[in-house]
Write a protein that holds these residues in place. Structure first.
Motif, PDB file in Angstrom:
ATOM      1  N   GLY A 282       0.813  -1.212   0.000  1.00 47.73           N
ATOM      2  CA  GLY A 282       0.000   0.000   0.000  1.00 47.73           C
ATOM      3  C   GLY A 282       0.846   1.261   0.000  1.00 47.73           C
ATOM      4  O   GLY A 282       0.530   2.246  -0.672  1.00 47.73           O
ATOM      5  N   ILE A 283       1.938   1.252   0.761  1.00 53.99           N
ATOM      6  CA  ILE A 283       2.849   2.400   0.789  1.00 53.99           C
ATOM      7  C   ILE A 283       3.448   2.636  -0.588  1.00 53.99           C
ATOM      8  O   ILE A 283       3.521   3.772  -1.077  1.00 53.99           O
ATOM      9  CB  ILE A 283       3.956   2.172   1.835  1.00 53.99           C
ATOM     10  N   VAL A 284       3.882   1.550  -1.233  1.00 57.39           N
ATOM     11  CA  VAL A 284       4.481   1.666  -2.570  1.00 57.39           C
ATOM     12  C   VAL A 284       3.469   2.245  -3.560  1.00 57.39           C
ATOM     13  O   VAL A 284       3.800   3.145  -4.354  1.00 57.39           O
ATOM     14  CB  VAL A 284       4.985   0.286  -3.042  1.00 57.39           C
ATOM     15  N   LYS A 285       2.241   1.745  -3.526  1.00 57.76           N
ATOM     16  CA  LYS A 285       1.235   2.203  -4.485  1.00 57.76           C
ATOM     17  C   LYS A 285       0.825   3.647  -4.228  1.00 57.76           C
ATOM     18  O   LYS A 285       0.520   4.384  -5.171  1.00 57.76           O
ATOM     19  CB  LYS A 285       0.024   1.284  -4.436  1.00 57.76           C
ATOM     20  N   ARG A 286       0.818   4.058  -2.951  1.00 62.51           N
ATOM     21  CA  ARG A 286       0.514   5.463  -2.674  1.00 62.51           C
ATOM     22  C   ARG A 286       1.621   6.375  -3.186  1.00 62.51           C
ATOM     23  O   ARG A 286       1.353   7.470  -3.678  1.00 62.51           O
ATOM     24  CB  ARG A 286       0.310   5.663  -1.175  1.00 62.51           C
ATOM     25  N   LYS A 287       2.869   5.927  -3.088  1.00 58.39           N
ATOM     26  CA  LYS A 287       3.972   6.717  -3.616  1.00 58.39           C
ATOM     27  C   LYS A 287       3.912   6.818  -5.141  1.00 58.39           C
ATOM     28  O   LYS A 287       4.431   7.761  -5.739  1.00 58.39           O
ATOM     29  CB  LYS A 287       5.314   6.105  -3.195  1.00 58.39           C
ATOM     30  N   MET A 288       3.264   5.820  -5.774  1.00 55.56           N
ATOM     31  CA  MET A 288       3.188   5.785  -7.235  1.00 55.56           C
ATOM     32  C   MET A 288       1.915   6.416  -7.788  1.00 55.56           C
ATOM     33  O   MET A 288       1.705   6.399  -9.006  1.00 55.56           O
ATOM     34  CB  MET A 288       3.257   4.316  -7.708  1.00 55.56           C
ATOM     35  N   ARG A 289       1.072   6.972  -6.903  1.00 54.13           N
ATOM     36  CA  ARG A 289      -0.261   7.377  -7.365  1.00 54.13           C
ATOM     37  C   ARG A 289      -0.228   8.500  -8.401  1.00 54.13           C
ATOM     38  O   ARG A 289      -1.180   8.666  -9.156  1.00 54.13           O
ATOM     39  CB  ARG A 289      -1.125   7.787  -6.179  1.00 54.13           C
ATOM     40  N   TYR A 290       0.845   9.278  -8.427  1.00 51.74           N
ATOM     41  CA  TYR A 290       0.930  10.354  -9.413  1.00 51.74           C
ATOM     42  C   TYR A 290       1.753   9.956 -10.639  1.00 51.74           C
ATOM     43  O   TYR A 290       1.910  10.754 -11.563  1.00 51.74           O
ATOM     44  CB  TYR A 290       1.527  11.605  -8.774  1.00 51.74           C
ATOM     45  N   ALA A 291       2.271   8.733 -10.642  1.00 55.97           N
ATOM     46  CA  ALA A 291       3.046   8.262 -11.799  1.00 55.97           C
ATOM     47  C   ALA A 291       2.116   7.925 -12.957  1.00 55.97           C
ATOM     48  O   ALA A 291       1.006   7.424 -12.745  1.00 55.97           O
ATOM     49  CB  ALA A 291       3.873   7.042 -11.412  1.00 55.97           C
ATOM     50  N   ARG A 292       2.554   8.182 -14.155  1.00 53.13           N
ATOM     51  CA  ARG A 292       1.741   7.903 -15.345  1.00 53.13           C
ATOM     52  C   ARG A 292       2.573   7.109 -16.358  1.00 53.13           C
ATOM     53  O   ARG A 292       2.964   7.628 -17.408  1.00 53.13           O
ATOM     54  CB  ARG A 292       1.239   9.204 -15.964  1.00 53.13           C
ATOM     55  N   PRO A 293       2.872   5.836 -16.069  1.00 56.00           N
ATOM     56  CA  PRO A 293       3.652   5.038 -17.015  1.00 56.00           C
ATOM     57  C   PRO A 293       2.874   4.812 -18.307  1.00 56.00           C
ATOM     58  O   PRO A 293       1.662   4.610 -18.289  1.00 56.00           O
ATOM     59  CB  PRO A 293       3.892   3.731 -16.256  1.00 56.00           C
ATOM     60  N   LYS A 294       3.596   4.806 -19.416  1.00 59.78           N
ATOM     61  CA  LYS A 294       2.960   4.629 -20.716  1.00 59.78           C
ATOM     62  C   LYS A 294       2.951   3.174 -21.174  1.00 59.78           C
ATOM     63  O   LYS A 294       2.187   2.801 -22.053  1.00 59.78           O
ATOM     64  CB  LYS A 294       3.666   5.501 -21.757  1.00 59.78           C
ATOM     65  N   ASN A 295       3.839   2.365 -20.613  1.00 57.71           N
ATOM     66  CA  ASN A 295       3.902   0.965 -21.004  1.00 57.71           C
ATOM     67  C   ASN A 295       4.414   0.139 -19.833  1.00 57.71           C
ATOM     68  O   ASN A 295       4.733   0.667 -18.764  1.00 57.71           O
ATOM     69  CB  ASN A 295       4.803   0.789 -22.240  1.00 57.71           C
ATOM     70  N   ALA A 296       4.510  -1.175 -20.061  1.00 56.28           N
ATOM     71  CA  ALA A 296       4.900  -2.086 -18.984  1.00 56.28           C
ATOM     72  C   ALA A 296       6.321  -1.841 -18.504  1.00 56.28           C
ATOM     73  O   ALA A 296       6.603  -1.947 -17.299  1.00 56.28           O
ATOM     74  CB  ALA A 296       4.746  -3.533 -19.451  1.00 56.28           C
ATOM     75  N   GLU A 297       7.237  -1.512 -19.410  1.00 56.03           N
ATOM     76  CA  GLU A 297       8.626  -1.283 -19.014  1.00 56.03           C
ATOM     77  C   GLU A 297       8.760  -0.056 -18.115  1.00 56.03           C
ATOM     78  O   GLU A 297       9.518  -0.069 -17.140  1.00 56.03           O
ATOM     79  CB  GLU A 297       9.504  -1.132 -20.265  1.00 56.03           C
ATOM     80  N   GLU A 298       8.026   1.000 -18.434  1.00 53.47           N
ATOM     81  CA  GLU A 298       8.045   2.185 -17.575  1.00 53.47           C
ATOM     82  C   GLU A 298       7.435   1.871 -16.214  1.00 53.47           C
ATOM     83  O   GLU A 298       7.906   2.360 -15.183  1.00 53.47           O
ATOM     84  CB  GLU A 298       7.286   3.340 -18.246  1.00 53.47           C
ATOM     85  N   LEU A 299       6.384   1.059 -16.203  1.00 48.62           N
ATOM     86  CA  LEU A 299       5.760   0.674 -14.935  1.00 48.62           C
ATOM     87  C   LEU A 299       6.754  -0.100 -14.071  1.00 48.62           C
ATOM     88  O   LEU A 299       6.867   0.143 -12.861  1.00 48.62           O
ATOM     89  CB  LEU A 299       4.512  -0.159 -15.204  1.00 48.62           C
ATOM     90  N   LYS A 300       7.502  -1.041 -14.675  1.00 49.24           N
ATOM     91  CA  LYS A 300       8.499  -1.805 -13.928  1.00 49.24           C
ATOM     92  C   LYS A 300       9.561  -0.889 -13.336  1.00 49.24           C
ATOM     93  O   LYS A 300       9.964  -1.049 -12.180  1.00 49.24           O
ATOM     94  CB  LYS A 300       9.158  -2.841 -14.845  1.00 49.24           C
ATOM     95  N   ALA A 301      10.018   0.063 -14.133  1.00 50.29           N
ATOM     96  CA  ALA A 301      11.058   0.978 -13.653  1.00 50.29           C
ATOM     97  C   ALA A 301      10.564   1.805 -12.470  1.00 50.29           C
ATOM     98  O   ALA A 301      11.299   2.024 -11.502  1.00 50.29           O
ATOM     99  CB  ALA A 301      11.510   1.894 -14.796  1.00 50.29           C
ATOM    100  N   ILE A 302       9.314   2.240 -12.522  1.00 48.40           N
ATOM    101  CA  ILE A 302       8.754   3.037 -11.430  1.00 48.40           C
ATOM    102  C   ILE A 302       8.597   2.181 -10.177  1.00 48.40           C
ATOM    103  O   ILE A 302       8.884   2.628  -9.060  1.00 48.40           O
ATOM    104  CB  ILE A 302       7.398   3.639 -11.853  1.00 48.40           C
ATOM    105  N   ILE A 303       8.160   0.929 -10.362  1.00 46.67           N
ATOM    106  CA  ILE A 303       8.002   0.028  -9.205  1.00 46.67           C
ATOM    107  C   ILE A 303       9.356  -0.212  -8.543  1.00 46.67           C
ATOM    108  O   ILE A 303       9.487  -0.154  -7.312  1.00 46.67           O
ATOM    109  CB  ILE A 303       7.360  -1.299  -9.642  1.00 46.67           C
ATOM    110  N   ARG A 304      10.376  -0.500  -9.343  1.00 54.46           N
ATOM    111  CA  ARG A 304      11.720  -0.752  -8.791  1.00 54.46           C
ATOM    112  C   ARG A 304      12.235   0.482  -8.032  1.00 54.46           C
ATOM    113  O   ARG A 304      12.792   0.367  -6.933  1.00 54.46           O
ATOM    114  CB  ARG A 304      12.688  -1.112  -9.909  1.00 54.46           C
ATOM    115  N   ALA A 305      12.077   1.650  -8.640  1.00 53.90           N
ATOM    116  CA  ALA A 305      12.578   2.872  -8.007  1.00 53.90           C
ATOM    117  C   ALA A 305      11.844   3.159  -6.700  1.00 53.90           C
ATOM    118  O   ALA A 305      12.460   3.575  -5.710  1.00 53.90           O
ATOM    119  CB  ALA A 305      12.432   4.054  -8.967  1.00 53.90           C
TER     120      ALA A 305
END
Length: 339
Positions: A282-305
């Motif tokens: 939940g903490i990770v997803k709240r930190k990502m709530r303003y992220a707007r990945p365009k594809n799966a690779e960008e989503l992975k990079a944001i999750i890792r970071a």
């Protein structure tokens, strides 16, 4: 024009100013103690006439202003019963059932009455459906040395979140009431990520590219869980926690754990609220709530970071919360909790 007098306080254009909240409380307190109005006026720093007016006003009580309500207390109790019987109805459906009980009210009035009763209409919390056996097993927990437990879990991450389902009418404190919950669906189509944590920090993430079967899960354990154990525990003993997904509880997986000498926690089914890593997701997803990945690779990079930003202090606090999780489950008699 504003003037000040040492005995009567502030006056505005010859009229005594309204009493402040502090002055009113002072007057009420001293009046209950039996003080004279002269003494009260001196302590409250206002005129004696202001003290007299306030005391008389409180004694008589102000008459209620405004139009009389179109619904009676009995009508309101009927409305509350309708909402509680099925809290997932919308205002239109509730109004239709309420007017069928010979009540004349508009949609706005219906909404206002429900708000007056303390109901709001947020999205419902999603919790796994529990049967009686699962509820009882969740109560068989005692406080233990949680720092020796490595918690693990998979979680889904989506590029965008879709329709959240119908909202639910509930009062304050009813967020986790069983009648206000929406059951979750396992294995939705999305990107799945496996992770592990302990009181010392987090381990490496594993992005699952296919359905998790026994072979895939053992590969995750071999290449991600074991390195996480070395990173978090070194040569110290630990207990591994996992849920009861088919790949986790398979005989081949149990054999793998025995061959590697790793004890596995006896985990009750449908108990994500007992697993602190759920709060970490939940903490990770709240930190990502303003992220707007365009594809799966960008989503992975944001999750890792984002995962890399989790500190050992956060993990330690989550692990220390386990005794509170246990107490909450006991108080709920095995039903879902707020965790």
């Amino acid at each position: 024009m504003v003037s000040q007098s040492s005995s009567v306080g502030y006056t505005i254009m010859g009229k005594t100013a309204d009493l402040t909240v502090v002055q009113k409380r002072t007057i009420d307190t001293l009046h209950k103690e039996g003080k004279t109005q002269k003494v009260i006026a001196k302590e409250a720093v206002c005129s004696q006439s202001s003290v007299s007016k306030h005391i008389n006003r409180e004694a008589k009580g102000r008459k209620r202003c405004g139009r009389k309500k179109c619904t009676s207390n009995r009508d309101n109790r009927t409305l509350e019963r309708i909402v509680k019987q099925n809290p997932f109805k919308n205002v239109g459906e509730i109004l239709k059932e309420w007017t069928a009980a010979v009540v004349s009210a508009s949609r706005t009035t219906t909404h206002r009455r429900m708000q007056d009763m303390g109901f709001s209409c947020p999205n419902p919390c999603v919790k796994p459906l529990l049967n009686n056996r699962q509820r009882q097993k969740r109560l068989d927990w005692t406080a233990a040395d949680w720092s020796k437990v490595m918690f693990s879990d998979e979680s889904k991450f989506c590029i965008s979140f879709g329709y959240q389902g119908p909202r639910v009418w509930r009062k304050r404190g009813e967020a986790h009431n069983p009648r206000c919950l929406r059951s979750s669906v396992k294995f939705p189509q999305s990107m799945m990520v496996w992770g592990a944590m302990s009181s010392a920090g987090v381990g490496p993430l594993c992005f699952l590219r296919s359905k998790v079967n026994t072979a895939v899960y053992q590969d995750v354990l071999e290449h991600f869980m074991l390195p996480a154990a070395d990173q978090l525990y070194g040569d110290a003993d630990f207990i591994f926690q996992q849920d009861l997904a088919p790949a986790h509880s398979a005989k081949a997986t149990s054999t793998w754990f025995k061959d590697h000498g790793i004890p596995v926690f006896n985990w009750p089914a449908n108990s994500p609220d007992l697993n602190p890593i759920e709060n970490l997701w939940g903490i990770v997803k709240r930190k990502m709530r303003y992220a707007r990945p365009k594809n799966a690779e960008e989503l992975k990079a944001i999750i890792r970071a984002t995962w890399a930003l989790i500190t050992p202090e956060q993990c330690h606090r989550l692990t220390d919360s386990m005794p509170r999780h246990i107490v909450a489950v006991i108080q709920a008699k095995g039903d879902p909790t707020k965790y």
